[in-house]
Design a protein around this motif. Structure first.
Motif, mmCIF file in Angstrom:
data_model
loop_
_atom_site.group_PDB
_atom_site.id
_atom_site.type_symbol
_atom_site.label_atom_id
_atom_site.label_comp_id
_atom_site.label_asym_id
_atom_site.label_seq_id
_atom_site.Cartn_x
_atom_site.Cartn_y
_atom_site.Cartn_z
ATOM 1 N N THR A 47 -42.581 -21.057 -28.780
ATOM 2 C CA THR A 47 -42.984 -20.120 -27.731
ATOM 3 C C THR A 47 -42.290 -20.444 -26.419
ATOM 4 O OG1 THR A 47 -45.139 -19.937 -28.810
ATOM 5 C CG2 THR A 47 -44.967 -19.117 -26.568
ATOM 6 N N LEU A 48 -42.237 -21.722 -26.071
ATOM 7 C CA LEU A 48 -41.591 -22.111 -24.816
ATOM 8 C C LEU A 48 -40.094 -21.818 -24.848
ATOM 9 C CD1 LEU A 48 -43.370 -25.498 -24.073
ATOM 10 C CD2 LEU A 48 -43.603 -23.363 -22.797
ATOM 11 N N ALA A 49 -39.479 -21.930 -26.029
ATOM 12 C CA ALA A 49 -38.046 -21.654 -26.120
ATOM 13 C C ALA A 49 -37.741 -20.213 -25.731
ATOM 14 C CB ALA A 49 -37.557 -21.937 -27.537
ATOM 15 N N ASN A 50 -38.608 -19.289 -26.107
ATOM 16 C CA ASN A 50 -38.400 -17.884 -25.739
ATOM 17 C C ASN A 50 -38.616 -17.646 -24.253
ATOM 18 O OD1 ASN A 50 -37.861 -17.162 -28.412
ATOM 19 N ND2 ASN A 50 -40.041 -16.872 -28.861
ATOM 20 N N MET A 51 -39.454 -18.479 -23.631
ATOM 21 C CA MET A 51 -39.795 -18.278 -22.229
ATOM 22 C C MET A 51 -38.832 -18.980 -21.276
ATOM 23 S SD MET A 51 -43.864 -18.982 -22.694
ATOM 24 C CE MET A 51 -44.092 -19.143 -20.928
ATOM 25 N N ARG A 52 -38.029 -19.931 -21.785
ATOM 26 C CA ARG A 52 -37.253 -20.785 -20.906
ATOM 27 C C ARG A 52 -35.799 -20.352 -20.735
ATOM 28 N NH1 ARG A 52 -36.463 -25.830 -22.427
ATOM 29 N NH2 ARG A 52 -36.326 -26.565 -20.281
ATOM 30 N N GLN A 53 -35.454 -19.223 -21.267
ATOM 31 C CA GLN A 53 -34.078 -18.764 -21.075
ATOM 32 C C GLN A 53 -33.705 -18.618 -19.599
ATOM 33 O OE1 GLN A 53 -32.892 -15.414 -23.450
ATOM 34 N NE2 GLN A 53 -33.961 -16.181 -25.277
ATOM 35 N N PRO A 54 -34.595 -18.101 -18.728
ATOM 36 C CA PRO A 54 -34.219 -18.018 -17.303
ATOM 37 C C PRO A 54 -33.947 -19.380 -16.668
ATOM 38 C CG PRO A 54 -36.084 -16.589 -17.764
ATOM 39 C CD PRO A 54 -35.871 -17.404 -18.983
ATOM 40 N N GLN A 55 -34.558 -20.459 -17.190
ATOM 41 C CA GLN A 55 -34.281 -21.782 -16.638
ATOM 42 C C GLN A 55 -32.996 -22.387 -17.217
ATOM 43 O OE1 GLN A 55 -37.586 -21.115 -17.747
ATOM 44 N NE2 GLN A 55 -38.151 -20.646 -15.626
ATOM 45 N N LEU A 56 -32.677 -22.052 -18.467
ATOM 46 C CA LEU A 56 -31.517 -22.652 -19.112
ATOM 47 C C LEU A 56 -30.219 -21.900 -18.811
ATOM 48 C CD1 LEU A 56 -33.046 -23.450 -22.624
ATOM 49 C CD2 LEU A 56 -32.778 -24.981 -20.675
ATOM 50 N N ALA A 57 -30.301 -20.582 -18.608
ATOM 51 C CA ALA A 57 -29.083 -19.793 -18.381
ATOM 52 C C ALA A 57 -28.306 -20.254 -17.144
ATOM 53 C CB ALA A 57 -29.441 -18.311 -18.275
ATOM 54 N N PRO A 58 -28.943 -20.534 -16.002
ATOM 55 C CA PRO A 58 -28.163 -21.010 -14.842
ATOM 56 C C PRO A 58 -27.437 -22.328 -15.127
ATOM 57 C CG PRO A 58 -30.311 -20.235 -14.129
ATOM 58 C CD PRO A 58 -30.338 -20.261 -15.617
ATOM 59 N N LEU A 59 -28.084 -23.243 -15.870
ATOM 60 C CA LEU A 59 -27.419 -24.502 -16.197
ATOM 61 C C LEU A 59 -26.193 -24.258 -17.059
ATOM 62 C CD1 LEU A 59 -30.523 -26.725 -16.978
ATOM 63 C CD2 LEU A 59 -28.941 -27.045 -15.097
ATOM 64 N N TRP A 60 -26.319 -23.356 -18.028
ATOM 65 C CA TRP A 60 -25.170 -23.015 -18.871
ATOM 66 C C TRP A 60 -24.058 -22.396 -18.040
ATOM 67 C CZ3 TRP A 60 -23.522 -17.921 -19.844
ATOM 68 C CH2 TRP A 60 -22.474 -17.820 -20.776
ATOM 69 N N ALA A 61 -24.457 -21.539 -17.098
ATOM 70 C CA ALA A 61 -23.465 -20.894 -16.240
ATOM 71 C C ALA A 61 -22.752 -21.906 -15.351
ATOM 72 C CB ALA A 61 -24.139 -19.825 -15.379
ATOM 73 N N LEU A 62 -23.411 -23.019 -15.004
ATOM 74 C CA LEU A 62 -22.812 -24.053 -14.167
ATOM 75 C C LEU A 62 -21.970 -25.044 -14.956
ATOM 76 C CD1 LEU A 62 -25.819 -24.785 -11.785
ATOM 77 C CD2 LEU A 62 -23.668 -23.653 -11.184
ATOM 78 N N GLY A 63 -21.936 -24.898 -16.293
ATOM 79 C CA GLY A 63 -21.044 -25.734 -17.084
ATOM 80 C C GLY A 63 -21.702 -26.656 -18.073
ATOM 81 N N VAL A 64 -23.028 -26.660 -18.158
ATOM 82 C CA VAL A 64 -23.713 -27.497 -19.143
ATOM 83 C C VAL A 64 -23.677 -26.766 -20.489
ATOM 84 C CG1 VAL A 64 -25.839 -28.685 -19.754
ATOM 85 C CG2 VAL A 64 -25.200 -28.435 -17.346
ATOM 86 N N THR A 65 -23.066 -27.383 -21.486
ATOM 87 C CA THR A 65 -22.901 -26.698 -22.773
ATOM 88 C C THR A 65 -24.244 -26.523 -23.481
ATOM 89 O OG1 THR A 65 -22.567 -28.760 -23.970
ATOM 90 C CG2 THR A 65 -20.612 -27.741 -22.988
ATOM 91 N N ARG A 66 -24.274 -25.558 -24.398
ATOM 92 C CA ARG A 66 -25.499 -25.331 -25.166
ATOM 93 C C ARG A 66 -25.821 -26.530 -26.047
ATOM 94 N NH1 ARG A 66 -23.586 -20.024 -28.002
ATOM 95 N NH2 ARG A 66 -21.629 -21.163 -27.709
ATOM 96 N N ALA A 67 -24.781 -27.214 -26.583
ATOM 97 C CA ALA A 67 -25.025 -28.403 -27.395
ATOM 98 C C ALA A 67 -25.702 -29.496 -26.569
ATOM 99 C CB ALA A 67 -23.712 -28.911 -27.972
ATOM 100 N N ARG A 68 -25.249 -29.683 -25.333
ATOM 101 C CA ARG A 68 -25.861 -30.714 -24.487
ATOM 102 C C ARG A 68 -27.299 -30.345 -24.139
ATOM 103 N NH1 ARG A 68 -23.632 -32.972 -18.617
ATOM 104 N NH2 ARG A 68 -25.059 -34.785 -18.525
#
Length: 659
Positions: A547-568
């Motif tokens: 459930t939290l994984a579906n809710m946390r995309q807004p928190q994870l997307a900016p980190l990915w956009a700044l260069g943190v890979t999805r694997a990390r």
């Protein structure tokens, strides 16, 4: 030659009731009854039975009836307590799931409130939704519970019959009342678990449900109240331990300790995460610790359920393994003789004894001859003991005067079981009296021995002292000392010579194997509940993370956009959950040991009258720690894989929403 049979539910299982004349003919009796069953009111105002019958009959208290009832109540209470614990763990999971569901629906609640939907309508709709889901889930749960109970009942019935002679039907019956009660518990539990989330949803300001800060503020306030409640429960546990006794108080103590410690878990995790956040350096590490602390609100209840499941597994596992270690050692001591022989009647016993005294392969014949007595109405078995090294070398004496077996053979001393010592607060050297048919024996306690599995008290006297005071001595059983290599031949010879059945003569190995089988069957139910509770806790962790994984995309997307890979990001998620699970498992070890101490030192003593030694099993802790980490890893695996496989377009789409 039996008359037509009539079945009746009012007759105890395994009992045949006949007309007394027909029974006398079938049993080849002379017409004199062997016993009269008298109700207490029939004895009121009468002179002593021995006086009325000129010594032909004596009044004997019910043998083990109250103790068997007490044992049954203890088993019921144990099973009810463990079942209730599983129910509480389930409520934690339901509460966590409903809370996460409201987190997901903050925007929907905001829209409904802004459009003018009345608070009562929203609250009613939420309650109806929860009730409908509970009815479906509760119905399935009742069916599964019936199937589980049906599979476990035969083992439990065999244990009660084998250990205590309790006649328990091996088939399951479930009344409509139990179905209604089970569904009622589910409905009330679901409403209780959902109450706080519903109240928060309908009492926050109109736009607050869509603002994480408002929900976080309410969470901090609830966390403070939760801490106060935990401290209050632990104080209640301390008060109960100091001021009360009995089984009910023991289970109240367990409930308060487990619930109080579970409620303290989020505070402990929050403190550790806050301290860790201050120590780390670097933007990604700082974010990871801060994000973990923020997500703790959604994970805390699932981690509390995991803590309860692990601590109960450690507590019950420590008790069972300790009991197994003690019980097997006790069996080796008590079952020291190579063969155990029982006669059908006194004539056969006399012929057997005459033969055994001339049998060169039998080095000793040790009579097992019980008689009955009581201490203030408490039924006691009195055994006559032969002066032999078997008892001196093997009997499990817990506390005694010097040379207790020599003292017993003088006739003025007695060995008593732990049950009697605890019930009447007796110690070696204390005086004790036992009424017999001829006269009352009085003397001193020579020692106290362990007698696991016995529902009544037991004592050991010298055979001459027993025969001076008792007449109802049963002389049908013997323990035989033979060379172990000769035991099979002696057994076969006795069976052929006297036409003995297999149940009449038993070798040591077979008796130990049967005792171990009964022992393992006794704990089948509790171990099954432990495994079920741990599995449900792991499933709760999985659903919370999903459930939290579906809710946390807004928190994870900016980190990915700044260069943190999805694997990390996936590795960070996995490391975070493994850390939380490891910390929870480490806290579960002392809590589980405390639970084991309460079970062995309080519950077992109150239920059965004897205390088990407390052993530590570090290997068991290591296995459960690995199991907790494996549970957390499996629960995190699917959300992490989803994150790693998430298309970049889906992450970019997050920025198109006003979130």
């Amino acid at each position: 030659g039996l008359p037509p049979r009539l079945n009746s539910d009012s007759v105890p299982p395994g009992t045949l009731v006949l007309d007394i004349a027909r029974a006398n003919r079938l049993l080849e009796r002379d017409g004199a009854p062997s016993a009269l069953l008298l109700a207490p009111e029939q004895l009121a105002g009468l002179a002593p039975i021995a006086t009325i019958t000129e010594g032909r009959l004596v009044a004997v208290p019910p043998r083990g009836t109250s103790e068997l009832s007490r044992l049954t109540d203890s088993f019921h209470l144990n099973l009810t307590a463990f079942g209730f614990l599983s129910f509480v763990v389930g409520l934690f999971i339901v509460h966590s799931t409903i809370g996460l569901g409201f987190e997901q629906r903050r925007a929907s609640l905001r829209t409904l409130r802004a459009c003018g939907a009345p608070i009562w309508a929203i609250g009613t709709a939420l309650v109806v939704e929860i009730l409908l889901a509970t009815l479906v889930a509760g119905g399935l749960g009742m069916v599964l519970g019936y199937l589980i109970a049906g599979s476990l009942l035969p083992n439990m019935a065999m244990s009660l019959r084998g250990l205590y002679g309790a006649q328990v039907p091996g088939t399951l019956s479930l009344s409509p009342w139990w179905w209604a009660a089970g569904l009622g518990m589910g409905l009330l539990g679901a409403l209780a678990a959902a109450a706080t989330s519903i109240w928060r949803a309908v009492t926050l300001p109109v736009l607050a449900p869509a603002q994480p800060q408002a929900w976080q503020g309410r969470h901090r306030q609830a966390l403070r109240l939760q801490g106060a409640l935990a401290v209050a429960l632990l104080l209640v546990a301390l008060l109960v331990w100091q001021a009360f006794g009995g089984l009910i108080a023991g289970f109240v103590l367990i409930g308060c300790v487990l619930t109080g410690c579970a409620l303290l878990l989020p505070l402990a995790l929050d403190a550790v995460l806050t301290a860790g956040h201050r120590l780390v350096r670097g933007p990604v590490a700082t974010w990871a610790w801060a994000d973990t602390r923020q997500q703790l609100r959604g994970l805390s209840l699932a981690l509390m359920a995991l803590l309860l499941a692990l601590s109960v597994n450690i507590g019950v596992g420590t008790m069972v393994d300790g009991f197994r270690k003690t019980f097997l050692g006790w069996l080796d001591l008590r079952l020291a003789s190579e063969l155990y022989l029982g006669a059908r009647d006194q004539d056969e016993a006399t012929r057997l004894l005459a033969h055994l005294q001339t049998e060169p392969r039998v080095t000793a014949v040790l009579p097992i001859q019980p008689s009955r007595s009581n201490i203030n109405g408490y039924p006691v078995q009195v055994y006559g003991s032969k002066d032999h090294a078997t008892y001196r070398d093997n009997w499990p004496v817990l506390d005694a005067l010097p040379d207790p077996w020599d003292l017993v053979q003088t006739g003025g001393y007695i060995l008593i079981s732990e049950q009697i010592a605890r019930r009447f607060d007796l110690a070696p050297g204390d005086p004790i009296s036992l009424p017999g048919e001829r006269s009352t024996w009085s003397g001193l306690v020579a020692g106290i021995y362990s007698d696991y599995g016995n529902t009544t008290g037991a004592t050991i006297l010298s055979i001459p002292a027993q025969e001076r005071h008792w007449t109802d001595i049963e002389r049908l059983r013997f323990a035989l000392r033979v060379d172990p290599s000769e035991a099979p031949a002696v057994q076969a010879d006795l069976m052929a010579r006297f036409d003995l059945g297999e149940s009449q003569i038993t070798d040591q190995a077979r008796l130990k194997a049967l005792s171990r089988q009964i022992f393992e069957s006794t704990f089948t139910v509790t171990l099954a509940l432990n495994a079920l509770t741990l599995a449900v806790a792991g499933f709760s962790l999985f659903t919370a993370l999903l459930t939290l994984a579906n809710m946390r995309q807004p928190q994870l997307a900016p980190l990915w956009a700044l260069g943190v890979t999805r694997a990390r990001l996936g590795w960070i998620e996995l490391a975070r959950m493994l850390g939380l699970a490891a910390f929870t498992a480490l806290l579960a070890i002392p809590l589980g040991l405390l639970l084991a101490a309460i079970l062995t030192k309080v519950i077992n003593v109150e239920a059965f009258g004897w205390e088990l030694p407390l052993f530590l099993f570090p290997g068991q802790w290591g296995r459960l720690l690995i199991l907790a980490l494996l549970t957390a890893a499996l629960a995190t695996l699917w959300p992490v894989l989803r994150l790693r496989r998430m298309p970049p377009a889906e992450l970019i789409r997050v920025f198109s929403h006003e979130r």
